[in-house]
Scaffold this active site. Structure first.
Site, PDB file in Angstrom:
ATOM      1  N   ASN A   1       8.064 -20.829  26.484  1.00 17.29           N
ATOM      2  CA  ASN A   1       7.380 -19.839  27.337  1.00 17.29           C
ATOM      3  C   ASN A   1       6.042 -20.378  27.826  1.00 17.29           C
ATOM      4  O   ASN A   1       5.672 -20.184  28.985  1.00 17.29           O
ATOM      5  CB  ASN A   1       7.190 -18.521  26.580  1.00 17.29           C
ATOM      6  CG  ASN A   1       8.440 -17.668  26.610  1.00 17.29           C
ATOM      7  OD1 ASN A   1       8.797 -17.131  27.648  1.00 17.29           O
ATOM      8  ND2 ASN A   1       9.116 -17.579  25.477  1.00 17.29           N
TER       9      ASN A   1
ATOM     10  N   LEU B   1       2.232  -3.479  15.478  1.00 14.65           N
ATOM     11  CA  LEU B   1       3.087  -4.615  15.835  1.00 14.65           C
ATOM     12  C   LEU B   1       4.112  -4.251  16.914  1.00 14.65           C
ATOM     13  O   LEU B   1       4.868  -3.291  16.755  1.00 14.65           O
ATOM     14  CB  LEU B   1       3.823  -5.105  14.581  1.00 14.65           C
ATOM     15  CG  LEU B   1       4.736  -6.320  14.770  1.00 14.65           C
ATOM     16  CD1 LEU B   1       3.919  -7.577  15.001  1.00 14.65           C
ATOM     17  CD2 LEU B   1       5.674  -6.488  13.576  1.00 14.65           C
TER      18      LEU B   1
ATOM     19  N   ASN C   1       1.580 -10.270  24.738  1.00 13.31           N
ATOM     20  CA  ASN C   1       2.653 -10.831  23.906  1.00 13.31           C
ATOM     21  C   ASN C   1       3.977 -10.757  24.655  1.00 13.31           C
ATOM     22  O   ASN C   1       4.168  -9.896  25.511  1.00 13.31           O
ATOM     23  CB  ASN C   1       2.758 -10.023  22.602  1.00 13.31           C
ATOM     24  CG  ASN C   1       3.807 -10.573  21.656  1.00 13.31           C
ATOM     25  OD1 ASN C   1       3.937 -11.803  21.484  1.00 13.31           O
ATOM     26  ND2 ASN C   1       4.582  -9.691  21.033  1.00 13.31           N
TER      27      ASN C   1
ATOM     28  N   GLY D   1       7.545 -23.613  22.242  1.00 11.66           N
ATOM     29  CA  GLY D   1       6.598 -23.425  23.326  1.00 11.66           C
ATOM     30  C   GLY D   1       7.236 -23.389  24.702  1.00 11.66           C
ATOM     31  O   GLY D   1       6.564 -23.670  25.704  1.00 11.66           O
TER      32      GLY D   1
ATOM     33  N   ILE E   1       1.229 -12.150  12.315  1.00  9.60           N
ATOM     34  CA  ILE E   1       0.729 -10.797  12.544  1.00  9.60           C
ATOM     35  C   ILE E   1      -0.791 -10.888  12.584  1.00  9.60           C
ATOM     36  O   ILE E   1      -1.420 -11.480  11.696  1.00  9.60           O
ATOM     37  CB  ILE E   1       1.203  -9.850  11.423  1.00  9.60           C
ATOM     38  CG1 ILE E   1       2.723  -9.668  11.531  1.00  9.60           C
ATOM     39  CG2 ILE E   1       0.486  -8.504  11.521  1.00  9.60           C
ATOM     40  CD1 ILE E   1       3.338  -8.869  10.403  1.00  9.60           C
TER      41      ILE E   1
ATOM     42  N   GLU F   1      12.960 -14.729  29.750  1.00  8.68           N
ATOM     43  CA  GLU F   1      11.565 -14.791  29.291  1.00  8.68           C
ATOM     44  C   GLU F   1      10.765 -15.703  30.214  1.00  8.68           C
ATOM     45  O   GLU F   1       9.630 -15.407  30.586  1.00  8.68           O
ATOM     46  CB  GLU F   1      11.497 -15.312  27.844  1.00  8.68           C
ATOM     47  CG  GLU F   1      12.231 -14.422  26.853  1.00  8.68           C
ATOM     48  CD  GLU F   1      11.965 -14.780  25.405  1.00  8.68           C
ATOM     49  OE1 GLU F   1      10.855 -15.245  25.093  1.00  8.68           O
ATOM     50  OE2 GLU F   1      12.871 -14.580  24.571  1.00  8.68           O
TER      51      GLU F   1
ATOM     52  N   HIS G   1       7.993 -10.296  23.629  1.00 13.19           N
ATOM     53  CA  HIS G   1       8.835  -9.927  22.483  1.00 13.19           C
ATOM     54  C   HIS G   1      10.293  -9.872  22.944  1.00 13.19           C
ATOM     55  O   HIS G   1      10.595  -9.223  23.954  1.00 13.19           O
ATOM     56  CB  HIS G   1       8.403  -8.565  21.918  1.00 13.19           C
ATOM     57  CG  HIS G   1       9.225  -8.154  20.745  1.00 13.19           C
ATOM     58  ND1 HIS G   1       9.056  -8.700  19.492  1.00 13.19           N
ATOM     59  CD2 HIS G   1      10.258  -7.284  20.645  1.00 13.19           C
ATOM     60  CE1 HIS G   1       9.940  -8.173  18.663  1.00 13.19           C
ATOM     61  NE2 HIS G   1      10.676  -7.306  19.329  1.00 13.19           N
TER      62      HIS G   1
END
Ligand code: GAR
Length: 193
Positions: free
Chosen positions: A14, A148, A111, A12, A96, A178, A113
């Site tokens: 982020n 995705l 999101n 966690g 997913i 990030e 990534h």
């Protein structure tokens, strides 16, 4: 209040970066926004303790208790909806999601990534970037669509791939970025809501 709901599966970091930025920049006063809940599909997700310490409501929903992806996502949506979210942020949420879940939050589901999309969707992004001989790698914040790791790009950051990098050293370098771009992308979205 514009409620932000953050979904996690692990450390966690982020999520913590977003919570800290929201505090430091007074998002409540400035944008009328707050992190309203942190939800994990794993009870032992490290990030849950941080969220609790910050006084943020936490929820756990174990996907293994559900017979199908659809059943899990329906219960997850019910949980998320309790917080009337303006934004739903996936922050290392390693599930997913079904098209139904994605459609329900269309435009407000985001999101992060760990690659420079559209390169390296899916898992093991850092090892794949090293194996491909990439000189640069990075991270992408994007809107979630049914496919995705595809969907409109909101923000990106680039880091060099160094000659001695392993997947772990590259991941650590990407992760520091990030923590810069996810709060920045969320702030930019809040300014439009
Ligand atoms: C982050 O590197 C994030 O980009 C990645 O998981 C990590 C979670 O770290 N997400 C994905 O791989 C999504 N497919 P965190 O729990 O410390 O934020």
């Amino acid at each position: 209040m514009k409620n932000i709901v953050i979904l996690i599966s692990g450390g966690g970091s982020n999520m913590a970066a977003i919570v800290r930025t929201a505090q430091q920049e007074a998002w409540a006063q400035r944008y009328g926004a707050r992190v309203a809940a942190v939800i994990s599909n794993k009870a032992d997700a490290g990030g849950l303790a941080f969220a609790r310490e910050q006084g943020i409501p936490t929820e756990t929903l174990d996907h293994k208790q559900f017979a199908s992806r659809e059943a899990f996502d329906a219960e997850l949506a019910a949980l998320v909806d309790r917080y009337d979210p303006a934004l739903v942020l996936l922050a290392g949420f390693m599930r997913i999601l079904t098209p139904g879940f994605v459609a329900r939050y269309a435009g407000r589901l985001i999101n992060i990534h760990p690659s420079l999309l559209p390169a390296f969707t899916g898992l093991h992004t850092h090892q794949r970037a090293i194996d491909a001989g990439c000189k640069f790698a990075g991270v992408t914040v994007h809107q979630v669509t049914a496919e995705l790791d595809v969907g409109p790009i909101l923000d990106q950051a680039v880091v060099p791939v160094l000659p001695d990098d392993t997947a772990d050293t590259l991941a650590a370098r990407v992760l520091t970025q990030e923590h810069v771009i996810y709060p920045r992308a969320v702030r930019a979205l809040l300014q439009t809501l």
